[in-house]
Design a protein around this motif. Sequence first.
Motif, PDB file in Angstrom:
ATOM      1  N   ARG A  94       7.852  -7.954   0.120  1.00  0.00           N
ATOM      2  CA  ARG A  94       6.977  -9.113   0.289  1.00  0.00           C
ATOM      3  C   ARG A  94       5.665  -8.891  -0.448  1.00  0.00           C
ATOM      4  N   MET A  95       5.120  -7.680  -0.350  1.00  0.00           N
ATOM      5  CA  MET A  95       3.874  -7.351  -1.037  1.00  0.00           C
ATOM      6  C   MET A  95       4.059  -7.313  -2.556  1.00  0.00           C
ATOM      7  N   LEU A  96       5.287  -7.052  -2.999  1.00  0.00           N
ATOM      8  CA  LEU A  96       5.582  -7.019  -4.431  1.00  0.00           C
ATOM      9  C   LEU A  96       5.812  -8.417  -5.013  1.00  0.00           C
ATOM     10  N   GLY A  97       5.754  -9.431  -4.152  1.00  0.00           N
ATOM     11  CA  GLY A  97       5.873 -10.798  -4.651  1.00  0.00           C
ATOM     12  C   GLY A  97       7.244 -11.417  -4.517  1.00  0.00           C
ATOM     13  N   PHE A  98       8.116 -10.819  -3.710  1.00  0.00           N
ATOM     14  CA  PHE A  98       9.441 -11.381  -3.493  1.00  0.00           C
ATOM     15  C   PHE A  98       9.411 -12.387  -2.345  1.00  0.00           C
ATOM     16  N   GLU A  99      10.338 -13.334  -2.393  1.00  0.00           N
ATOM     17  CA  GLU A  99      10.557 -14.212  -1.246  1.00  0.00           C
ATOM     18  C   GLU A  99      11.526 -13.476  -0.334  1.00  0.00           C
ATOM     19  N   VAL A 100      11.025 -13.040   0.807  1.00  0.00           N
ATOM     20  CA  VAL A 100      11.784 -12.124   1.657  1.00  0.00           C
ATOM     21  C   VAL A 100      12.379 -12.861   2.850  1.00  0.00           C
ATOM     22  N   LEU A 101      13.667 -12.669   3.040  1.00  0.00           N
ATOM     23  CA  LEU A 101      14.346 -13.128   4.251  1.00  0.00           C
ATOM     24  C   LEU A 101      14.905 -11.914   4.972  1.00  0.00           C
ATOM     25  N   VAL A 702      -9.666   3.628  -3.131  1.00  0.00           N
ATOM     26  CA  VAL A 702      -8.593   4.562  -2.763  1.00  0.00           C
ATOM     27  C   VAL A 702      -8.041   4.217  -1.380  1.00  0.00           C
ATOM     28  N   LEU A 703      -8.933   3.945  -0.428  1.00  0.00           N
ATOM     29  CA  LEU A 703      -8.474   3.615   0.922  1.00  0.00           C
ATOM     30  C   LEU A 703      -7.751   2.275   0.948  1.00  0.00           C
ATOM     31  N   ASP A 704      -8.248   1.321   0.171  1.00  0.00           N
ATOM     32  CA  ASP A 704      -7.587   0.021   0.073  1.00  0.00           C
ATOM     33  C   ASP A 704      -6.132   0.209  -0.384  1.00  0.00           C
ATOM     34  N   ALA A 705      -5.935   0.948  -1.467  1.00  0.00           N
ATOM     35  CA  ALA A 705      -4.582   1.163  -1.986  1.00  0.00           C
ATOM     36  C   ALA A 705      -3.744   2.005  -1.028  1.00  0.00           C
ATOM     37  N   LEU A 706      -4.349   3.018  -0.442  1.00  0.00           N
ATOM     38  CA  LEU A 706      -3.625   3.887   0.481  1.00  0.00           C
ATOM     39  C   LEU A 706      -3.124   3.105   1.689  1.00  0.00           C
ATOM     40  N   LEU A 707      -3.969   2.257   2.252  1.00  0.00           N
ATOM     41  CA  LEU A 707      -3.561   1.469   3.412  1.00  0.00           C
ATOM     42  C   LEU A 707      -2.436   0.498   3.048  1.00  0.00           C
ATOM     43  N   ARG A 708      -2.494  -0.052   1.848  1.00  0.00           N
ATOM     44  CA  ARG A 708      -1.413  -0.946   1.423  1.00  0.00           C
ATOM     45  C   ARG A 708      -0.104  -0.170   1.219  1.00  0.00           C
ATOM     46  N   LEU A 709      -0.205   1.024   0.651  1.00  0.00           N
ATOM     47  CA  LEU A 709       0.993   1.838   0.453  1.00  0.00           C
ATOM     48  C   LEU A 709       1.618   2.266   1.784  1.00  0.00           C
ATOM     49  N   LEU A 710       0.794   2.489   2.775  1.00  0.00           N
ATOM     50  CA  LEU A 710       1.274   2.935   4.074  1.00  0.00           C
ATOM     51  C   LEU A 710       1.750   1.782   4.958  1.00  0.00           C
ATOM     52  N   HIS A 711       1.311   0.576   4.627  1.00  0.00           N
ATOM     53  CA  HIS A 711       1.570  -0.556   5.517  1.00  0.00           C
ATOM     54  C   HIS A 711       3.038  -0.769   5.858  1.00  0.00           C
ATOM     55  N   PRO A 712       3.988  -0.683   4.915  1.00  0.00           N
ATOM     56  CA  PRO A 712       5.379  -0.942   5.288  1.00  0.00           C
ATOM     57  C   PRO A 712       5.892  -0.067   6.422  1.00  0.00           C
ATOM     58  N   SER A 730      -4.826 -10.586   5.415  1.00  0.00           N
ATOM     59  CA  SER A 730      -3.879  -9.692   6.081  1.00  0.00           C
ATOM     60  C   SER A 730      -3.220  -8.816   5.044  1.00  0.00           C
ATOM     61  N   VAL A 731      -3.030  -7.556   5.389  1.00  0.00           N
ATOM     62  CA  VAL A 731      -2.345  -6.659   4.462  1.00  0.00           C
ATOM     63  C   VAL A 731      -0.867  -7.023   4.333  1.00  0.00           C
ATOM     64  N   VAL A 732      -0.334  -7.768   5.327  1.00  0.00           N
ATOM     65  CA  VAL A 732       1.065  -8.209   5.261  1.00  0.00           C
ATOM     66  C   VAL A 732       1.326  -9.000   3.987  1.00  0.00           C
ATOM     67  N   VAL A 733       0.344  -9.819   3.585  1.00  0.00           N
ATOM     68  CA  VAL A 733       0.519 -10.668   2.398  1.00  0.00           C
ATOM     69  C   VAL A 733      -0.348 -10.204   1.239  1.00  0.00           C
ATOM     70  N   ALA A 734      -0.868  -8.980   1.346  1.00  0.00           N
ATOM     71  CA  ALA A 734      -1.634  -8.410   0.232  1.00  0.00           C
ATOM     72  C   ALA A 734      -0.671  -7.943  -0.853  1.00  0.00           C
ATOM     73  N   ALA A 735      -1.190  -7.774  -2.051  1.00  0.00           N
ATOM     74  CA  ALA A 735      -0.357  -7.318  -3.168  1.00  0.00           C
ATOM     75  C   ALA A 735      -0.121  -5.813  -3.077  1.00  0.00           C
ATOM     76  N   TRP A 736       1.058  -5.413  -3.467  1.00  0.00           N
ATOM     77  CA  TRP A 736       1.382  -3.987  -3.553  1.00  0.00           C
ATOM     78  C   TRP A 736       0.524  -3.373  -4.669  1.00  0.00           C
ATOM     79  N   PRO A 737      -0.009  -2.172  -4.479  1.00  0.00           N
ATOM     80  CA  PRO A 737      -0.889  -1.576  -5.498  1.00  0.00           C
ATOM     81  C   PRO A 737      -0.209  -1.421  -6.854  1.00  0.00           C
ATOM     82  N   ASP A 738      -0.952  -1.768  -7.897  1.00  0.00           N
ATOM     83  CA  ASP A 738      -0.480  -1.583  -9.269  1.00  0.00           C
ATOM     84  C   ASP A 738      -1.011  -0.267  -9.827  1.00  0.00           C
ATOM     85  N   ALA A 739      -0.392   0.199 -10.887  1.00  0.00           N
ATOM     86  CA  ALA A 739      -0.922   1.365 -11.596  1.00  0.00           C
ATOM     87  C   ALA A 739      -2.249   0.985 -12.237  1.00  0.00           C
TER      88      ALA A 739
END
Length: 901
Positions: A94-101, A702-712, A730-739
């Motif tokens: 979902r964070m990577l931009g997919f429509e998730v069911l 760093v914390l922003d990206a770390l929290l997003r990486l840990l969220h799943p 909400s981090v639920v709908v935040a974007a997955w961290p990019d390089a």
Amino acid sequence: MTSSASERPETPADRQESSLRSDPVDQLPKSWNPGEVETELYQGWVDAGYFEADPSSGKPPYSIVLPPPNVTGSLHMGHALDHTLMDALSRRKRMLGFEVLWLPGMDHAGIATQSVVEKQLAVDGKTKEDFGRELFIDKVWDWKRESGGTILGQMRRIGDGVDWNRERFTMDDGLSEAVQTMFKRMYDDGLIYRAERLVNWSPVLQTAISDIEVKFEDVEGELVSLRYGSLKDDEPHVVVATTRVETMLGDTAVAVHPDDERYKHLIGTTLEHPFTGRQIPIIADDYVDPEFGTGAVKITPAHDPNDFEMGLRHNLPMPTIMDKTGTIADTGTEFDGLDRFDARVKVREALAAQGRVVAEKRPYLHSVGHSERSGESIEPRLSLQWWVKVDGLAKAAGDAVRNGDTVIHPASQEPRWFAWVDNMHDWCISRQLWWGHRIPIWYGPDGESVCLGPGETAPEGWEQDPDVLDTWFSSGLWPFSTMGWPAATDELAKFYPTSVLVTGYDILFFWVARMMMFGTYVSSDASLNAGETPGKVPFKDLFLHGLVRDQFGKKMSKSKGNGIDPLDWVDRFGADALRFTLARGANPGADLSVGEDHAQSSRNFANKLFNATKFALMNGAAPAELPARVELTDADRWILDRLDHVRAEVDTAFERFEFSKACEALYHFAWDEVCDWYLEIAKVQLADESHVESTRAVLGNVLDALLRLLHPVIPFVTETLWKVLTGGESVVVAAWPDASGDAADPVAAQRISDMQKLITEVRRFRSDQGLKPSQKVAAQLVGIEAADLARQVPATRALAKLTDPDADFTATASVEVRLSNATVTVELDTSGTVDLVAERARLVKDLAAAEKELAQTTGKLGNDAFLAKAPDAVVDKIRSRQQIATEEIARIAARLETMGQ
């Protein structure tokens, strides 16, 4: 004219009050207490519609169907593992931009649910027959509405991000239509037939049961050797052995190997049955092992799977000697009316009275199948049932994996898959129950029969088959029936085939095989081809995880008392701790051992994240645009590069379903590198005006990206912290961290590595010297410039608790540390910092304890009797203790020597 309050100029006091009100730290609780926030957070996600799937979306699809838990079930550790992994995959996509069911639902669980309601009726002395079929089914529906589905509420407790609007039940109208449609298509195609075959029969439940509902246990029974034919050794006779002597009432042959010289002269002759008077032929069959026992075996085709196959080969009679309750019936002997276990005793006694019992062995340990639901030993029984012809279906399911349409993770499970589907027997799909999908076959008054599809009605006076379908039949349709099949729905077009199935390897052959057979069978259906890709398989990836075991690697069970209630861990440690513990141990195909220490460690990890983020917020950290790389410190560049590396590592691990690797990478990055090193360095940088803003930005990013990486994996604590840190929705709908796209800086990484080594060695020396961690010591850093660490001096001194030397500095001790390109000598003045008398006393005491430990462990390891009985794990632990004691003695002795002792 006076101005209103809203119009008057803002004063410094106003600004200060506003600042206090908007201080992010004030939005966090004083400490992390998951029980106070998890329920509200979860409901907020549901209310916001974050988990709802939109089939009209232009986003790429990602879909998972929840393996439907039984409506009678409650969450156990296996479920918790399943759900954690599926939720982690869904949240990340979902964070990577997919429509998730992620589609939830429950299985009607025919046997289990009917048994629950029948037990309730029994309390009042009633049976289902007292109400009749229709009223009883109404009562089951009442129970389902009032008491069923406990597990659905428990799923919310652990944070399952499922689309609750699409919750399905295998007895819903839509799914019932799918079941009826599938049955009729297969019946019309000649794939479903009715025949008398051997089944697993439960005398208590009075129904056939599936292989998965049979559990084999070693029991102490008896092995009776009995004699057919003459009682005289020089006249024709054969001795056979059996653990179920009562079944000899149904014997219709004795079999020997065709090349067994002992019996060749008897092949084709007959011997009289001692109770029924039947003539028992002696037949020859290659199945018989002449080396086992007497080389002769009794054949009871109606009550043994192997005997049944032999009976088919030799066209033997197949009399059934027990009724549906396990009572001896229709044998025409004195044993009719006896329970099968009572008959076992009476038949043996009667044979002994005739002189036909040659030998008895008691106790005799052997494996016996038991009903998982009712606990009694199952009875192989010849019965008229409905069957699915599986040859072509199983081949298609095997070919789907061979062709790569479905990929099994780990690949090591593929041989088990092929071994099963390539040798599958026809599937018994009928059950003698009332609760379930009733078989859509109707019988006319003159013996006619017809299979009816949805919407079709039977002629007046016709009666429907009384049996219902095996629960696995309806759950086998789950991936597409839940999306509206047989109609061509938007959901099927968007989300089918599903992306991945996550389940335990232990049901690979049962549920998974049936889904694959049904999915490949209907692959040409227009409703499954509405999208761009034909629906050849129900899922593209099949991830098989292992079983959850206790901390000692033992299988969890009620009888052993070692089961763990996952909701107990949620109450005590929080849902994140439960989830992280399970995901951190999940390797493809491997079992995982968990204990309370693991859950506490995961809770500590959540606390560490909370405290680290709170510290960052207190110091003004927030995600922001970073300065040019050249303006950042070595530590800044190092931590950002490490973040890039870990993000890539986590992405690779998730795509390979290596949850353990992803969690380990994030755990060590968060704890070891961010918290233990960068945060401590940041404290030094924040005291330097020239680095304040850049340090805040780096720490925030760093914390922003770390929290997003840990969220799943740990959604609750990350949601709480991320919203405050970033101000985001909400981090639920935040974007997955990019390089970042920045090239890594190996020079900065080497400098930080050298600094870490230098600090670590100084800390070790301080510990050996008995210095308190907080005690500061004056020191000179000789060779620091040659080591290219001049810019790391402030952080080195701060983290190693070293102060600048004054004019009276005299070195009393030194530490030499060889770094990547030079040696740095740290000269310290420890005079006055150590109470030598007290330190010597402490060391002497520690030495005595270590020597005692060494003596005890050496004594045990030198005891041959102990080594012969002790488990390997215990011996290994003692060897480890011995090694630690040896090393401790050497360390303490060296320290005492430096002190002049």
